[in-house]
Design an enzyme around this catalytic site. Sequence first.
Site: not given
Ligand code: SDX
Length: 430
Positions: A307, A364
């Site tokens: 998140h 989710d």
């Molecule tokens: C919602 O914003 C809100 O409030 C949203 C929400 C709401 O109520 O409106 O809470 C609802 O959208 C919840 C999120 C649902 N999405 C997912 O579950 C999809 C999977 N999650 C990721 O795509 C990600 O965690 C996000 C999109 C939720 C957040 O992305 P960020 O903040 O841009 O973080 P990032 O992608 O920069 O990740 C930081 C690191 C990265 O690795 P490094 O480059 O540092 O090595 O964490 C890794 C990412 O690759 N990472 C994950 C991951 N989420 C982050 N790796 C594997 N699986 C994951 N799910």
Amino acid sequence: MATTAKLELDGKTVELPIVIGSEGEKAIDISKLRASTGFVTLDSGYMNTGACTSAITFLDGEKGILKYRGISIEELSDKVSFIECSYLLIYGHLPNQTELKNFREGIKYHSLIHEDMKNFFNTYPSHAHPMAILSSMVCSLSAYYPELLKPDQTEEEKNGTITRLISKVRVLAAFAYKRSVGHPFVYPKNELDYVQNFLHMMFAVPAEPYQMDPVAVKAINLLLILHADHEQNCSTSTVRMVGSAKANLFASLSAGICALWGPLHGGANQEVLEMLEAIHADGGGYKKFLDKAKDKNDPFKLMGFGHRVYKNFDPRAKIIKKACDDVLQKLGVNDPILEIAKGLEETALKDPYFIERKLYPNVDFYSGIIYRALGIPTNMFTVMFAIGRLPGWIAQWKEMIEDPQMKICRPRQIYTGQTNVKFVPIEKRS
Ligand code: SDX
């Protein structure tokens, strides 16, 4: 605490006001930065940028706190109905008996959509994604209320639009589902409450009225409350962006629905179930999937994990996980997917990759398991998220358009393209 931040720039010192929120959040107000320095800030994905001040929702990502108008979601999800919660978000206080009665009456009175709109549903292919249908139908509703489209509405007009949208979103969602399964549309019944009516329109068939299950009603009520608002997330920011142009509420919400559809945002609840089903089909082992999620060369992510703000447990996920056990047990549903989800969570939370990045289950991760137990199909999960988030979007839009300082949202950029390119007529281009 200092009241200004000093910025050394080109040998000059610029002082920028510091803003402290009611829960202690801190910001540097850069609204005068460009005028006084010629610089703008750059913050891809708005990771460090506040778009507005707001009195609606507060969340603390480190402590796992979420409050609507100062009341914790733990208390609200246990003690009020989704409609009371919607009123709280939109109007700023929990309704008294009279306010709640009038709000409910308005929702009851405005539950029908124009009969002509049924033709719109019937022209979609049955495999159309219900989010595509919902976003276009919410915008199409505006065609029937031309008097509600002018930018500066009276309080009465605004409240009429709000009540209509909260009431009709259920009908549009249920009709989209009925279209997808080839069943006749089921009309709302005035004697039913908000959630009961939605379940009735979703699952009643001409030969068989829906057997209202209080467990299902309570579970949907809980899930809608937990999804109701979440400060400036992607879809809410979209609603504000569109609404800042003085586009009407129908158009602003339709845009928010489209943003929510994204698999990184609300679309994740559908992706989580499909991921868990893939793990189940693959024999139930997590290792292969966790390795894929950690592999930078693999686009696979552990959906429902991570998140932007919560770097601790998403408080909503905690409540939903507990509700999963409760609802499935009461419904007598034994779903292997729940055990896979719990095992996956336990394994991931012990894995250094997820620990270092502070990746926890988000809202989710477990919600789809309850929807599935209630017979709601996977492609309707994000529609359920949209129904829950509607009052939050409305509250945020209303707060913005009622702000006398409101400006159209128009971020700046830093151009990095070619400069002074010589024009070449087509006959001389290679
Ligand atoms: C919602 O914003 C809100 O409030 C949203 C929400 C709401 O109520 O409106 O809470 C609802 O959208 C919840 C999120 C649902 N999405 C997912 O579950 C999809 C999977 N999650 C990721 O795509 C990600 O965690 C996000 C999109 C939720 C957040 O992305 P960020 O903040 O841009 O973080 P990032 O992608 O920069 O990740 C930081 C690191 C990265 O690795 P490094 O480059 O540092 O090595 O964490 C890794 C990412 O690759 N990472 C994950 C991951 N989420 C982050 N790796 C594997 N699986 C994951 N799910």
